[in-house]
Write an enzyme that holds these catalytic residues in place. Structure first.
Site, PDB file in Angstrom:
ATOM      1  N   ASN A 131       1.068  -1.144   0.142  1.00 57.20           N
ATOM      2  CA  ASN A 131      -0.125   0.115   0.297  1.00 57.20           C
ATOM      3  C   ASN A 131       0.669   1.338   0.018  1.00 57.20           C
ATOM      4  O   ASN A 131       1.746   1.665   0.576  1.00 57.20           O
ATOM      5  CB  ASN A 131      -1.034  -0.315   1.440  1.00 57.20           C
ATOM      6  CG  ASN A 131      -2.492  -0.861   1.045  1.00 57.20           C
ATOM      7  OD1 ASN A 131      -2.236  -0.837   0.141  1.00 57.20           O
ATOM      8  ND2 ASN A 131      -2.294  -1.853   2.264  1.00 57.20           N
ATOM      9  N   ASP A 159     -10.578  -6.994  -1.582  1.00 55.25           N
ATOM     10  CA  ASP A 159     -11.911  -6.477  -1.365  1.00 55.25           C
ATOM     11  C   ASP A 159     -12.930  -6.944  -2.207  1.00 55.25           C
ATOM     12  O   ASP A 159     -14.158  -7.184  -1.601  1.00 55.25           O
ATOM     13  CB  ASP A 159     -11.896  -5.015  -1.920  1.00 55.25           C
ATOM     14  CG  ASP A 159     -10.464  -3.977  -0.823  1.00 55.25           C
ATOM     15  OD1 ASP A 159     -10.357  -3.998   0.233  1.00 55.25           O
ATOM     16  OD2 ASP A 159      -9.807  -4.303  -2.312  1.00 55.25           O
ATOM     17  N   HIS A 187      -7.670   0.409  -3.509  1.00 53.51           N
ATOM     18  CA  HIS A 187      -7.632  -0.344  -2.619  1.00 53.51           C
ATOM     19  C   HIS A 187      -7.427   1.489  -1.150  1.00 53.51           C
ATOM     20  O   HIS A 187      -6.384   1.537  -0.329  1.00 53.51           O
ATOM     21  CB  HIS A 187      -6.517  -0.886  -2.731  1.00 53.51           C
ATOM     22  CG  HIS A 187      -6.408  -1.972  -1.556  1.00 53.51           C
ATOM     23  ND1 HIS A 187      -7.845  -2.968  -0.862  1.00 53.51           N
ATOM     24  CD2 HIS A 187      -5.522  -2.052  -0.671  1.00 53.51           C
ATOM     25  CE1 HIS A 187      -7.487  -2.875   0.682  1.00 53.51           C
ATOM     26  NE2 HIS A 187      -6.230  -2.390   0.295  1.00 53.51           N
TER      27      HIS A 187
HETATM   28  P1  NAX Z   1       5.082  -6.746   6.792  1.00 59.45           P
HETATM   29  O1  NAX Z   1       5.357  -5.049   7.179  1.00 59.45           O
HETATM   30  O2  NAX Z   1       4.614  -7.821   7.649  1.00 59.45           O
HETATM   31  O3  NAX Z   1       6.354  -7.174   5.617  1.00 59.45           O
HETATM   32  C1  NAX Z   1       5.936  -6.509   4.801  1.00 59.45           C
HETATM   33  C2  NAX Z   1       7.958  -6.550   4.145  1.00 59.45           C
HETATM   34  O4  NAX Z   1       8.737  -5.526   3.052  1.00 59.45           O
HETATM   35  C3  NAX Z   1       9.203  -7.078   5.083  1.00 59.45           C
HETATM   36  O5  NAX Z   1       9.975  -7.800   5.522  1.00 59.45           O
HETATM   37  C4  NAX Z   1      10.428  -5.955   4.974  1.00 59.45           C
HETATM   38  O6  NAX Z   1      11.665  -5.953   5.050  1.00 59.45           O
HETATM   39  C5  NAX Z   1      10.034  -5.718   3.268  1.00 59.45           C
HETATM   40  N1  NAX Z   1      10.287  -4.932   2.845  1.00 59.45           N
HETATM   41  C6  NAX Z   1      10.095  -3.114   2.649  1.00 59.45           C
HETATM   42  N2  NAX Z   1      11.053  -2.733   1.525  1.00 59.45           N
HETATM   43  C7  NAX Z   1      11.402  -3.626   1.026  1.00 59.45           C
HETATM   44  C8  NAX Z   1      11.955  -3.069  -0.557  1.00 59.45           C
HETATM   45  N3  NAX Z   1      12.448  -2.032  -1.252  1.00 59.45           N
HETATM   46  N4  NAX Z   1      12.685  -4.954  -1.413  1.00 59.45           N
HETATM   47  C9  NAX Z   1      11.952  -5.984  -0.879  1.00 59.45           C
HETATM   48  N5  NAX Z   1      11.093  -5.845   0.887  1.00 59.45           N
HETATM   49  C10 NAX Z   1      10.330  -5.099   1.177  1.00 59.45           C
HETATM   50  O7  NAX Z   1       3.703  -6.783   5.763  1.00 59.45           O
HETATM   51  P2  NAX Z   1       2.550  -6.941   5.283  1.00 59.45           P
HETATM   52  O8  NAX Z   1       1.440  -7.711   6.356  1.00 59.45           O
HETATM   53  O9  NAX Z   1       3.261  -8.503   4.564  1.00 59.45           O
HETATM   54  O10 NAX Z   1       1.920  -6.606   4.118  1.00 59.45           O
HETATM   55  C11 NAX Z   1       2.695  -5.964   2.691  1.00 59.45           C
HETATM   56  C12 NAX Z   1       1.886  -4.764   2.569  1.00 59.45           C
HETATM   57  O11 NAX Z   1       0.397  -5.026   1.816  1.00 59.45           O
HETATM   58  C13 NAX Z   1       1.940  -3.636   3.379  1.00 59.45           C
HETATM   59  O12 NAX Z   1       1.765  -2.248   2.642  1.00 59.45           O
HETATM   60  C14 NAX Z   1       0.212  -3.676   3.647  1.00 59.45           C
HETATM   61  O13 NAX Z   1      -0.170  -2.758   4.324  1.00 59.45           O
HETATM   62  C15 NAX Z   1       0.568  -4.274   1.804  1.00 59.45           C
HETATM   63  N6  NAX Z   1      -2.071  -5.127   1.940  1.00 59.45           N
HETATM   64  C16 NAX Z   1      -1.859  -4.303   0.928  1.00 59.45           C
HETATM   65  C17 NAX Z   1      -3.169  -5.450   0.720  1.00 59.45           C
HETATM   66  C18 NAX Z   1      -4.031  -4.738  -0.648  1.00 59.45           C
HETATM   67  O14 NAX Z   1      -5.328  -5.620  -0.522  1.00 59.45           O
HETATM   68  N7  NAX Z   1      -3.881  -4.747  -1.391  1.00 59.45           N
HETATM   69  C19 NAX Z   1      -4.013  -6.074   2.154  1.00 59.45           C
HETATM   70  C20 NAX Z   1      -2.825  -6.392   3.038  1.00 59.45           C
HETATM   71  C21 NAX Z   1      -2.558  -5.603   3.726  1.00 59.45           C
HETATM   72  O15 NAX Z   1      -2.824  -4.525   4.393  1.00 59.45           O
END
Ligand code: NAX
Length: 327
Positions: A131, A159, A187
């Site tokens: 996001n 969604d 979203h």
């Molecule tokens: P987490 O914080 O558990 O995992 C994210 C991972 O990304 C971490 O391990 C971090 O080290 C890694 N990361 C950060 N920057 C990076 C980069 N430049 N290159 C590679 N890896 C990197 O989050 P998680 O619960 O897995 O969610 C991930 C994303 O999905 C968040 O942005 C969240 O808001 C989004 N979502 C989107 C949804 C949608 O429907 N579009 C729903 C679920 C979720 O909320």
């Protein structure tokens, strides 16, 4: 057995990654005859945790898992990738303004778009989950001049699935009896889950539920479901998000069912008056790996207002990232 395809996943050591990788390795995403090589990207400090996830993938003994690469370099992760699921993103922290959030994510999605443009398969299919997903997809797309803009999509499938399950619970009919659900727009809480075309066992959904439930219960429940999950679970949706990502990519790769459609965040071509270029949730069908917007739907005044409001939010986000020089 087919030749293996390369699936890049970013943020692979995160919550969503922990569900997603195992579903991909099991064949849920691309089929039981399709071996996969996983190319996993993480930030350097998370590589150790990622190595633990890789041990668990090995311990799954998945017959379709033909290899695993781990790296902190997008040029390695995206090399020859046929599919790229961009999950890692910068979450909004307390007190963060939207501009700060977009700028932090620009630092992630701009270089990732550039790397995809340089090294991914020329036919790569990109799904942005992290996001703000629609605008992150726009940033990656605009920094990938060597790829077709249509190769970049954002996830509104969670969604869509939430909307199916809410309507199923309300009508007492199984999810499989519900067709033609649409999530329009962003979203975010401005998304428009639209029941005006939806049928349940062939009956129009809006003949089965009243307008008050639709407007005051269904729409806000779907739009705010993510917050309800954080409140109950203490962490954001992860397994359901991974499942939705699998659904999105599976339908894009293998096609949608006859007589139905799904919702995908895709670049607007101006259909339904949505400003061109915005990454906006539309109803789509997929054939031979190409998606098309479902055309010719009647848009009521109620729908128009909702669709314009979520488009307006995306235009504001686009203006903000333009100002930051990210697109
Ligand atoms: P987490 O914080 O558990 O995992 C994210 C991972 O990304 C971490 O391990 C971090 O080290 C890694 N990361 C950060 N920057 C990076 C980069 N430049 N290159 C590679 N890896 C990197 O989050 P998680 O619960 O897995 O969610 C991930 C994303 O999905 C968040 O942005 C969240 O808001 C989004 N979502 C989107 C949804 C949608 O429907 N579009 C729903 C679920 C979720 O909320």
């Amino acid at each position: 057995m087919k030749n293996p395809v390369r699936v890049a996943v970013t943020g692979a050591a995160g919550q969503i990654g922990y569900s997603l990788l195992f579903r991909i390795a099991s064949g849920s995403m691309l089929g039981q005859d399709q071996p996969v090589i996983l190319q996993l990207l993480e930030v350097t400090p998370a590589l150790k945790a990622l190595s633990g996830v890789v041990m668990e993938l090995q311990d799954g003994a998945f017959p379709l898992l033909a290899g695993v690469v781990t790296t902190d370099d997008p040029m390695v992760a995206f090399k020859d990738a046929d599919y790229a699921l961009l999950v890692g993103a910068m979450p909004r922290k307390a007190g963060m303004e939207r501009g700060d959030l977009l700028s932090a994510n620009g630092g992630i999605f701009k270089p990732q778009g550039e790397a995809l443009s340089e090294v991914a398969s020329r036919n790569v299919k990109v799904l942005v989950v992290g996001n703000p997903a629609n605008t992150n997809a726009l940033i990656a797309q605009q920094n990938a001049p060597k790829l077709d803009p249509k190769q970049f999509t954002a996830m509104v499938r969670l969604d869509h699935n939430r909307a199916l399950s809410q309507l199923s619970a309300k009508t007492g009919k199984p999810v499989g009896s519900i067709k033609k659900m649409t999530i329009w727009g962003n979203h975010s809480s401005t998304q428009y889950p639209d029941l005006s075309q939806t049928t349940v066992d062939g009956t129009p959904a809006l003949e089965l539920v009243d307008q008050a439930w639709y407007e005051s219960d269904f729409i806000p429940t779907v739009a705010k479901r993510g917050a309800a999950i954080i409140e109950a679970r203490g962490s954001s949706s992860a397994a359901s998000a991974a499942s939705a990502a699998v659904d999105h990519m599976r339908d894009w790769a293998l096609g949608t069912a006859e007589g139905d459609w799904v919702s995908m965040g895709i670049p607007s071509d101006g259909s339904y008056g949505v400003p061109e270029g915005l990454i906006y949730g539309f109803p789509v069908t997929v054939k031979n790996g190409e998606y098309s917007i479902v055309q010719g739907l009647d848009i009521s005044e109620f729908s128009r207002g909702r669709m314009d409001a979520t488009a307006h939010e995306l235009e504001e986000e686009r203006a903000a990232v333009r100002e930051l020089g990210l697109v």
